[in-house]
Each structure stands twice: as C-alpha cells, then as structure tokens.
Design an enzyme around this catalytic site. Structure first.
Site, PDB file in Angstrom:
ATOM      1  N   SER A  67       1.021  -9.651  -0.873  1.00  0.00           N
ATOM      2  CA  SER A  67       1.353  -8.040  -0.685  1.00  0.00           C
ATOM      3  C   SER A  67       0.844  -7.828   0.400  1.00  0.00           C
ATOM      4  CB  SER A  67       0.096  -7.945  -1.469  1.00  0.00           C
ATOM      5  OG  SER A  67      -1.037  -9.051  -0.607  1.00  0.00           O
ATOM      6  N   LYS A  88       0.747  -1.436  -0.448  1.00  0.00           N
ATOM      7  CA  LYS A  88       0.118   0.067   0.304  1.00  0.00           C
ATOM      8  C   LYS A  88       0.779   1.591   0.029  1.00  0.00           C
ATOM      9  CE  LYS A  88      -4.269  -1.441   0.149  1.00  0.00           C
ATOM     10  NZ  LYS A  88      -5.206  -1.416  -0.574  1.00  0.00           N
ATOM     11  N   GLU A 142     -10.272   5.825   3.492  1.00  0.00           N
ATOM     12  CA  GLU A 142     -10.875   4.313   3.911  1.00  0.00           C
ATOM     13  C   GLU A 142     -10.009   3.500   4.094  1.00  0.00           C
ATOM     14  OE1 GLU A 142      -9.855   2.612  -0.213  1.00  0.00           O
ATOM     15  OE2 GLU A 142     -10.561   4.884   1.334  1.00  0.00           O
TER      16      GLU A 142
END
Length: 405
Positions: free
Chosen positions: A388, A101, A123
């Site tokens: 990830s 991210k 969010e």
C-alpha cells in the site's frame, strides 16, 4: 459466485443499500446539520460518478499525474527463501506521493470542485492521506487543513514536512492519546463548523455514508488493475490476496477486484505488542459492534463502551474500528481477518528491503509479514500482496526504535 447467500456477481449494485448499510453496518449517525451535508455529498457523487466528463478527467489524472497503472512485481528471492509459493506485490508505493491514498484524494478533490467548495479538511495518521490530500488540493487550487495527532507528528516528520511544502495547514491535535482517533475527532469538529464552504475528505472506507462507498469506489482501481495484470503475468488468478487493514481503504481497493473469484482473501490487522486491550488495534479480531465517527461497525471498546485506547507500530493502523464493509465481509466469512505483531512486521520490513530492494511502509509490512507466514502454510500456489505504500516516511522511526537488523 454465491457465498453465504450473497451473489458477488451483483454485489456492488446492492452494497451499500440506499441508506449506506452493508447488512447492519454503516449508515450515517450524524447530527441533522451534518446529515444534510452528507446528503449533499451523496447527491453530488451519484451525479458525477456517472458523468463521462468526470470519469474521463479522473482517468487522465490517474495516467498523466499519478502514474497509473502501478505495476505488479514478482518477488523472486523472497519466494525462493520461503519455499514453493510464488509471491507478488501490487506496487502502490509507486503511485504518486508513495501510497494508495491519492487514488481517492484526487477523486474527493475533484468532487469538491464540482460542488463549489473552497477548502478540503482531513485527518491523517501515518501522514500518507494528508500528503495525498495536500497534493490534490495544490493540484486543484483548494485550501487544505490537515489534523494530525502530536504522537504521529513526531513519528512521521518527513510527511509533515511534505504537507507543509505542498501548502497545507497542519493542525496538531494534543488531546487524548493524540493519535489517529483524536485527529478524526478534531477534523469532524472543524467540518461541522464550516461544512457549507468545505468538504471533509475522509481518509479511509469509514465514517458516515457515502464515504465508505465513495472511497471504496475510488480505490477499486487497484483491484481492477491487479486482476488484469496478474492474469497477463501468469495466465491465472492468485490463490490468495493479502492486504493490511486499519480503516481499510487499500484493502477494499484490492479486495474489490477479487470478491467474485475463487480466491482466498486475507485482511491483516495490527496485533502490536499483544492481545491485551490497549496494546493492539485489531478491532475485527477482538472488537464488538459499536458506533463511532458516524458509522456502525466492529470496534474496540473500554469498560464504559467507549472507543478503547489502541496502539500500533504503524501510525496508519492505530484506529479502534474498521470500515463497515470490512465488518460485513468479516461476519459473512468471505474475507479472513487475522493479525501479526510488531516484531513480525519489522522483520518483514527488513526482509523485503534486503531481498527485493523495496522498502515498504510499516503498514504494508503487516501484509508482507502475514504473506510470509501464509506461504509456509500453503506449500504451493501464489500470493498477491497489496504493497500500500513505501517506507521512506518510516525509516528514521524504525532505525531509532529497532536499529538496523
């Protein structure tokens, strides 16, 4: 490579188009006020994405702050357990903050600084996007509001604590199912009220244009690195690339590096408890075309045509739609989208931990589970999995609900 009439050699020059569409998917279905805000962001992004100063700064941040490039690890023991297929993982769990991210959050925060914004809003579901944006906000000296469903706050307590330590204001969302969709709703509402002073940093390749394109571009560093690294490691490309898909940012990041290659690509959605509506979040597998949160894609709908309730053991995957580029590539057939259920996912979580000393995020465990099944089917060759994120955030939840297997 030309696939179903699409020339992937020039794909990124043409998709999305000027209006943010990947074929019929994408666009910006927002109010007139928000349309102006999206146009402002688009203009700013296209200005700085070609700027050598911006590119140099982002490269410096990735190297000196994020710890990129992240490595590829060969899974020798897992490969041996499954047969003759060789499995590898792209280690986004080793990216600073523990997931992919931060790749787009640092880019979005840098864009916010360029635009003179004072605050970033977002969010989060699993909390990884929230932690990454809180980190970026702290790095650039910006205010930060993170909207998170109460269900996910309970599941992801370590990440909630991290966001607060980093200085973010974590705002609990209690309406509806109190998960990722409701967090997106609340963040959009807050952004509409204050878009002149802040920027909504969407956490995946979804939302109105330019976010699906912009997040993909920032995440493409995964695919660029992975392709070069895999060639250096093995002298050839992988036979298959696998990543989990919720909104789909980690997947588009690694997939983008291999779309123009003769490589099979698999996106893995959460089947959850089973195929009954409400028991899963596999929108590309079971959904139909629909508009939500400012973009047109494939989504799960209830009897009234509204976004359906969804479920996944992974907080970062429980969203009733997927990014518009995934919908486009799904219809085109370039990427194969399939599912794994909760039990398969948790088994993969423990298997990778025990055999390789890598505790994966539950989201990433979906990709690991599918690659394990795929390896048995292939019989030979190689598979590259996008890991990830790391599973520190999930350990308490897994032990409480599944015990130690």
């Amino acid at each position: 490579m030309i696939y179903n009439g699409i020339d992937f050699d020039t794909y990124f020059k043409h998709y999305p188009d000027a209006n943010g569409f990947f074929g019929k998917y994408g666009g910006a279905y927002v109010s007139d006020d928000l349309k102006k805000a999206m146009e402002e962001i688009t203009e700013a992004y296209f200005t700085i994405c070609k700027s050598s100063k911006f590119i140099s700064e982002l490269r410096r941040i990735r190297k000196e702050f994020q710890g990129r490039p992240t490595p590829i690890s060969y899974l020798e023991r897992l490969s041996g357990k499954l047969g003759n297929v060789q499995l590898y993982v792209k280690r986004e769990d080793l990216n600073h903050t523990g997931a992919h991210k931060l790749n787009h959050c640092m880019g979005e925060a840098l864009l916010a600084k360029f635009m003179g914004k004072k605050k970033v809003i977002a969010e989060t579901g699993a909390g990884q996007h929230g932690v990454a944006l809180a980190t970026a906000a702290a790095y650039f000296g910006l205010e930060c509001d993170i909207y998170m469903g109460s269900v996910d706050i309970k599941k992801q307590a370590p990440n909630v604590a991290r966001m607060k330590i980093l200085g973010a204001n974590v705002i609990e969302v209690t309406h509806g199912l109190a998960t990722l969709k409701e967090a997106v709703d609340a963040a959009f509402d807050a952004y509409i009220k204050d878009y002149k002073n802040c920027i909504y940093c969407i956490g995946s390749v979804l939302g109105p244009h330019p976010f699906p394109m912009m997040v993909r571009d920032f995440q493409s560093v995964i695919g660029i690195e992975a392709r070069e690294q895999f060639l250096q490691l093995t002298g050839e490309l992988p036979d298959a690339v696998v990543a989990c898909v919720g909104g789909g940012s980690n997947a588009m990041g690694i997939f983008s590096g291999f779309l123009n290659d003769p490589v099979e690509i698999y996106g893995v959605e959460p089947l959850g408890k089973g195929p009954t509506l409400g028991d899963h979040a596999a929108s590309l597998k079971y959904g139909t075309e629909g508009i939500m949160h400012g973009f047109n894609s494939i989504m799960l709908k209830d009897a009234n045509g509204e976004p359906a309730p969804v479920y996944s053991v992974a907080s970062g995957l429980d969203y009733p739609s997927s990014g518009p580029e995934h919908a486009f590539l799904h219809d085109l057939g370039r990427i194969k989208y399939d599912v794994v259920n909760d039990d398969e996912t948790i088994d993969a979580f423990f298997t990778l931990s025990r055999l390789e000393g890598i505790i994966p995020a539950i989201e990433s465990s979906h990709a690991v589970a599918y690659a394990m099944k795929l390896a048995k089917e292939m019989g030979k060759g190689s598979i590259l999995i996008n890991l990830s994120g790391r599973g520190d955030k999930d350990m308490d939840y897994v032990i409480e609900h599944y015990g130690i297997r």
